[in-house]
Design a protein around this motif. Structure first.
Motif, PDB file in Angstrom:
ATOM      1  N   PHE A  14       0.990  -1.168  -0.176  1.00 41.08           N
ATOM      2  CA  PHE A  14      -0.022  -0.137   0.014  1.00 41.08           C
ATOM      3  C   PHE A  14       0.989   1.255  -0.072  1.00 41.08           C
ATOM      4  CE2 PHE A  14      -2.190   3.199   2.376  1.00 41.08           C
ATOM      5  CZ  PHE A  14      -3.181   3.795   1.611  1.00 41.08           C
ATOM      6  N   VAL A  15       1.961   1.270   0.874  1.00 35.53           N
ATOM      7  CA  VAL A  15       2.837   2.394   0.925  1.00 35.53           C
ATOM      8  C   VAL A  15       3.494   2.750  -0.455  1.00 35.53           C
ATOM      9  CG1 VAL A  15       4.883   3.438   1.938  1.00 35.53           C
ATOM     10  CG2 VAL A  15       3.146   2.283   3.271  1.00 35.53           C
ATOM     11  N   LYS A  16       3.962   1.488  -1.080  1.00 31.44           N
ATOM     12  CA  LYS A  16       4.775   1.534  -2.371  1.00 31.44           C
ATOM     13  C   LYS A  16       3.999   2.073  -3.330  1.00 31.44           C
ATOM     14  CE  LYS A  16       7.585  -2.383  -1.675  1.00 31.44           C
ATOM     15  NZ  LYS A  16       7.519  -3.722  -2.208  1.00 31.44           N
ATOM     16  N   LYS A  17       2.366   1.736  -3.428  1.00 34.51           N
ATOM     17  CA  LYS A  17       1.370   2.155  -4.193  1.00 34.51           C
ATOM     18  C   LYS A  17       1.239   3.906  -4.084  1.00 34.51           C
ATOM     19  CE  LYS A  17      -1.650  -1.259  -5.800  1.00 34.51           C
ATOM     20  NZ  LYS A  17      -2.838  -2.131  -5.326  1.00 34.51           N
ATOM     21  N   MET A  18       1.162   4.191  -2.850  1.00 36.51           N
ATOM     22  CA  MET A  18       1.127   5.569  -2.492  1.00 36.51           C
ATOM     23  C   MET A  18       2.236   6.484  -2.894  1.00 36.51           C
ATOM     24  SD  MET A  18      -1.891   5.963  -1.271  1.00 36.51           S
ATOM     25  CE  MET A  18      -1.702   7.770  -0.904  1.00 36.51           C
ATOM     26  N   ILE A  19       3.135   5.895  -2.657  1.00 42.71           N
ATOM     27  CA  ILE A  19       4.488   6.681  -3.222  1.00 42.71           C
ATOM     28  C   ILE A  19       4.633   6.631  -4.552  1.00 42.71           C
ATOM     29  CG2 ILE A  19       7.170   6.378  -3.505  1.00 42.71           C
ATOM     30  CD1 ILE A  19       7.147   5.305  -0.428  1.00 42.71           C
ATOM     31  N   LYS A  20       4.316   5.540  -5.306  1.00 42.17           N
ATOM     32  CA  LYS A  20       4.293   5.537  -6.854  1.00 42.17           C
ATOM     33  C   LYS A  20       3.215   6.691  -7.415  1.00 42.17           C
ATOM     34  CE  LYS A  20       6.930   2.281  -8.275  1.00 42.17           C
ATOM     35  NZ  LYS A  20       8.469   2.908  -8.521  1.00 42.17           N
ATOM     36  N   PHE A  21       2.073   6.689  -6.816  1.00 39.40           N
ATOM     37  CA  PHE A  21       1.029   7.508  -7.231  1.00 39.40           C
ATOM     38  C   PHE A  21       1.606   9.049  -7.202  1.00 39.40           C
ATOM     39  CE2 PHE A  21      -2.617  10.141  -6.250  1.00 39.40           C
ATOM     40  CZ  PHE A  21      -3.535   9.783  -7.352  1.00 39.40           C
ATOM     41  N   THR A  22       2.131   9.203  -5.919  1.00 35.94           N
ATOM     42  CA  THR A  22       2.486  10.675  -5.653  1.00 35.94           C
ATOM     43  C   THR A  22       3.606  11.135  -6.658  1.00 35.94           C
ATOM     44  OG1 THR A  22       2.412  10.313  -3.569  1.00 35.94           O
ATOM     45  CG2 THR A  22       3.362  12.293  -4.085  1.00 35.94           C
ATOM     46  N   VAL A  23       4.461  10.098  -7.013  1.00 36.13           N
ATOM     47  CA  VAL A  23       5.703  10.329  -7.898  1.00 36.13           C
ATOM     48  C   VAL A  23       5.238  10.603  -9.185  1.00 36.13           C
ATOM     49  CG1 VAL A  23       7.648   9.196  -9.334  1.00 36.13           C
ATOM     50  CG2 VAL A  23       7.441   8.792  -6.731  1.00 36.13           C
ATOM     51  N   ASN A  24       3.961   9.942  -9.635  1.00 31.70           N
ATOM     52  CA  ASN A  24       3.481  10.271 -11.021  1.00 31.70           C
ATOM     53  C   ASN A  24       2.551  11.616 -11.212  1.00 31.70           C
ATOM     54  OD1 ASN A  24       4.829   8.387 -12.344  1.00 31.70           O
ATOM     55  ND2 ASN A  24       3.320   6.691 -11.763  1.00 31.70           N
ATOM     56  N   TYR A  25       1.926  11.757 -10.042  1.00 31.79           N
ATOM     57  CA  TYR A  25       0.845  12.833  -9.990  1.00 31.79           C
ATOM     58  C   TYR A  25       0.919  14.063  -9.074  1.00 31.79           C
ATOM     59  CZ  TYR A  25      -1.558   9.032 -12.710  1.00 31.79           C
ATOM     60  OH  TYR A  25      -1.787   8.235 -13.485  1.00 31.79           O
ATOM     61  N   ALA A  26       1.790  14.202  -8.225  1.00 30.75           N
ATOM     62  CA  ALA A  26       2.240  15.235  -7.161  1.00 30.75           C
ATOM     63  C   ALA A  26       2.520  16.542  -8.142  1.00 30.75           C
ATOM     64  CB  ALA A  26       2.952  14.898  -6.153  1.00 30.75           C
ATOM     65  N   ALA A  27       2.018  17.549  -7.658  1.00 28.15           N
ATOM     66  CA  ALA A  27       2.484  18.916  -8.070  1.00 28.15           C
ATOM     67  C   ALA A  27       2.563  19.884  -6.900  1.00 28.15           C
ATOM     68  CB  ALA A  27       1.359  19.505  -9.166  1.00 28.15           C
TER      69      ALA A  27
END
Ligand code: NAD
Length: 480
Positions: A467-480
């Motif tokens: 779950f943490v890895k998914k959250m990190i990946k999501f942030t890497v791809n979408y955070a601004a």
């Protein structure tokens, strides 16, 4: 009024290093206290400076006249008015500028509160040149006081009357632990530059700017460098040539061409060159009469050394084929050089290489604007670039193909007086900005502050479950 012959002699005494050190140390203590200063306290200090100027205008006129015969109206408009306007702006806006700037949270910092806090940099050093000695010392001082900094001012040794007056005035209204003026030449500058100031605001030549930046690097002191260089003017075939000539004649020859943003040289479309040169010559006669040497409105070159330098730039150009279209007369004893327009100046003449900083206007011609832009871009980025045109496409082309500290379109010099614009150069012509809000920011550190409320960042803590890895990946791809 005194004449240049009765000049106050420049002090040639070696700097008193012990007293410079003591003043610096006392300002460090003040700066710690001033960190907490309110807008009202800072405004009170600025008002002290305003009162000094308003109560001593006659002495300011006299000092400017003794230094280089600067006429009273030019002292009003280019020395006193900009400082008072800057002070009024600070007095009006300081409270707003000092307010912390709230910023919104980002995806990764959701759940925090954040803001930018403007804190005084601390002890500042203001090194100023001679060409607008009061303006270029006291305008940055207004910004320093507005930002809550203490200041040591090192004015130029070349305008000793104004430097001595500024020292006397500052000593009468400020304790040296708040604001001090240290007179002297390069040795005084060097003694000051060896100290760990929190900010250096230097106005002067690119050559000395590099020395200042090297000295600042020793202490990683932040710098604002307001430098100079060659500011070109382009006059195209669609322009109102008469208006361009009037504008350039004023910009180039007020203060005797000794202005950082004065037009240095001019490229005019070949089809309107003769009209421009005739109009500029006629305008100069309107300004200063047939004998500018007798005009009370035409000031002098600051000293014999600069007079000799500028005179030899003219002679060198003439020896290489340039023609004197207007002026050309010189009186060495009086540091006088007539307002002079040169045509047919070869591109490799020395006058086209170094900043002229005097009453000589080389007029070159062009047929194709691209050649002018190539010339501008082959040289260091200028402090100012001016364009006279009625053609929108030309305006856009010049603006998008060049870089300059500032630009006047169908005008020159007035960008300096526009209190809502930043003033500064780019690379060789300067680093950082002055004036108004930009001046306040030059003497302030923008401190980032984040306060946790219910921060989500702990979501990224180990152990790194799927779950943490998914959250990190999501942030890497979408955070601004
Ligand atoms: P300058 O660089 O010779 O001197 C500026 C100051 O630096 C003086 O106080 C001087 O005593 C000090 N100084 C000189 N040599 C030094 C050294 N080796 N080490 C440390 N300090 C030294 O400039 P100037 O002749 O007084 O002024 C003319 C220059 O300033 C021109 O290039 C002009 O374009 C530029 N200028 C820029 C602005 C601006 O706002 N960008 C305004 C006015 C003048």
């Amino acid at each position: 009024m005194s004449t240049p012959a009765e000049k106050f002699p420049a002090t040639d005494a070696a700097p008193d290093v012990a007293s410079i050190d003591a003043i610096f140390k006392s300002q460090q203590e003040t700066a710690l206290r001033w960190r907490r200063s309110t807008a009202a306290e800072r405004i009170e200090r600025i008002k002290r400076l305003v009162a000094l100027i308003q109560d001593n205008t006659d002495r300011i006129y006299q000092a400017a006249y003794a230094d280089f015969r600067k006429p009273e109206p030019e002292v009003d408009i280019s020395e006193i008015m900009p400082v008072l306007a800057e002070a009024r702006k600070n007095i009006k806006k300081l409270k707003r500028w000092m307010k912390p700037l709230r910023v919104r949270p980002t995806a990764t910092t959701f759940g925090t509160k954040a803001w930018v806090q403007y804190e005084p940099r601390g002890v500042s050093l203001i090194i100023s040149p001679w060409n607008y000695p009061l303006n270029l010392s006291f305008m940055p001082l207004v910004s320093a006081l507005g930002a809550g900094c203490t200041a040591i001012i090192k004015p130029s040794e070349m305008t000793p009357n104004m430097s001595a007056l500024m020292r006397e005035l500052i000593e009468s209204a400020f304790d040296p632990s708040e604001v001090a003026v240290i007179e002297g030449d390069v040795r005084a500058s060097q003694a000051l530059l060896s100290l760990p100031f929190d900010h250096i605001f230097f106005t002067g030549s690119p050559t000395v700017g590099k020395i200042v930046m090297k000295a600042a690097a020793e202490h990683l002191t932040s710098v604002t460098l307001e430098l100079g260089g060659k500011s070109p003017v382009i006059v195209d075939e669609t322009s109102n040539v008469q208006r361009a000539a009037e504008s350039v004649a004023w910009g180039k020859f007020s203060n005797n061409g000794q202005t950082c943003i004065a037009p240095d040289y001019l490229y005019v479309h070949e089809s309107v060159r003769d009209e421009f040169v005739a109009a500029a010559g006629a305008q100069l006669e309107k300004f200063y009469g047939a004998a500018p040497e007798q005009s009370p409105d035409y000031c002098r070159i600051v000293n014999e050394r600069h007079h000799g330098r500028i005179h030899s730039l003219m002679q060198g150009a003439v020896e290489q084929g340039a023609k004197v279209a207007h002026g050309g007369q010189s009186n060495d004893a009086e540091c006088y050089l007539a307002p002079t327009i040169l045509t047919d100046v070869p591109n490799d003449a020395r006058i086209m290489e170094e900043e002229i900083f005097g009453p000589l206007l080389p007029v070159l011609t062009y047929r194709n604007l691209d050649d002018v832009l190539a010339h501008v871009n082959a040289n260091p980025k200028p402090l100012a670039l001016y364009l006279f045109t009625r053609d929108k496409a030309t305006m856009n082309k010049v603006m998008s193909s060049t870089s300059a500290g500032s630009t006047g379109i169908n005008t020159n010099m007035v960008q300096y007086l526009h209190g809502n614009l930043p003033f500064g150069g780019v690379n060789n012509s300067g680093i950082g900005n002055a004036h108004g809000h930009w001046g306040f920011k030059a003497f302030s550190h923008e401190r980032s502050v984040v306060q946790d409320k219910f921060s989500m960042t702990k979501m990224f803590n180990p152990p790194y479950t799927d779950f943490v890895k998914k959250m990190i990946k999501f942030t890497v791809n979408y955070a601004a």
